[in-house]
Design a protein around this motif. Structure first.
Motif: not given
Lengths: 219, 219
Positions: A101-115
């Motif tokens: 149950h060890h883990s990380m606190n984090y914030r993550c943004a994931v963007v998908h698409g064609a540039a």
């Protein structure tokens, strides 16, 4: 869109908690992107993924990415290949009573698409300004603007924020009920990024004052 | 292998500097990997890249990665698809006299290969220990070990460090000679990650001491 974040083990019993981490609010997305300096750009080259740290800046719902026109990843992305751009902040190390149950606190943004390659001269200049201001607020107007040659040698891509998601983990460990009585410390060790003393370029005339645009980041 | 890192604009005139950033020494690779907590795992799903933050740990020339057995990316990686795993540290914001020479100081390790699912029970246990100790040194022996059920619900992948590269940028900005006389401050604003005060789990009995394995990370 929903993706599972394999940041930490997530056995089936914690799936509920995982889904709590999916936030769709646009303000959350902007906040995570605006707080970062570098993201990880993924692109497929010859059938294999390549993931490289990449500078960026945001203008409303457009992310600008930049790099050398010589970089194979940038060239492929400019050709319309699908990309994934991910920005992650680590906020804490989560200590649990059980190893798994060890883990990380984090914030993550994931963007998908064609540039989309940015070719219009006005938009390119605007993108360079956004990129510079994202990395170093106040620097665009305080420094020499790009020459025609510099501008030509730098690839600028635009990535739409239409298909984007944010995941956030906060709070204490999610230990199993049965483990709560174990005599083991549990909690969070918070992490944050701090800015140190400015290091002047050795070629700078002595006594050149450090400008506010740099000093203010120490606050 | 060599890849270009599109972290900052790299016009042709700076290609020499860029190649200086490519370091092949294994000790450098280990150092960059060992100093990180989370990497970005890239995998191709349905022809498009997916890049997600992923916990890891290193055992000699093997990287262990872990996540939920339900994660599509982990499942694809376990099936032998090529992956890219990238660990990046940001060391400083580089202020230049010209907008386009702004940059970042950073250390980055990029690992390419096909991940192997770890199925042998002994290696799995070893991998869990490596992963736990990487994130939280001392926690493996201090906490409850994985149950059979927990172990089964967690995918563990092994990624060989055979095909890996390290890029490092250090030092002041690389301004053009002609810009050195400009009355603009230039230099580096160093960045580092610091650890804050431990935040005990609210369910912990009052007065439970914070162990050395946690406290020592504040040094």
């Amino acid at each position: 869109m929903t993706t599972s974040t394999p940041l930490s083990p997530t056995p089936r019993s914690t799936l509920r908690r995982l889904s709590d981490r999916a936030r769709t609010d646009r303000a959350d997305l902007y906040a995570v992107l605006d707080a970062g300096l570098v993201g990880h750009l993924g692109i497929v080259l010859g059938g294999a993924p390549v993931v490289l740290p990449t500078g960026y800046g945001r203008d409303a719902d457009t992310l600008y990415l930049h790099g050398s026109t010589g970089a194979a990843t940038l060239r492929a992305a400019a050709g319309g290949a699908p990309v994934c751009f991910t920005v992650t902040h680590l906020d804490g190390i989560v200590y649990a009573r059980s190893a798994m149950h060890h883990s990380m606190n984090y914030r993550c943004a994931v963007v998908h698409g064609a540039a989309r390659p940015v070719t219009d001269p006005d938009e390119r200049l605007r993108a360079f300004a956004v990129l510079t201001e994202h990395l170093a607020p106040g620097s665009w107007s305080a420094t020499r603007q790009p020459s025609r040659k510099e501008a030509a040698a730098t690839a600028v891509l635009a990535l739409d924020l239409t298909e984007a998601s944010v995941k956030v983990r906060t709070g204490p460990p999610g230990d199993d009920e049965a483990d709560l009585a174990l005599p083991v410390w549990a909690g969070v060790l918070p992490l944050r990024t701090v800015v140190g003393e400015p290091e002047p370029c050795p070629l700078l005339p002595e006594g050149t004052p450090v400008p506010d645009r740099v000093l203010s980041r120490r606050a």
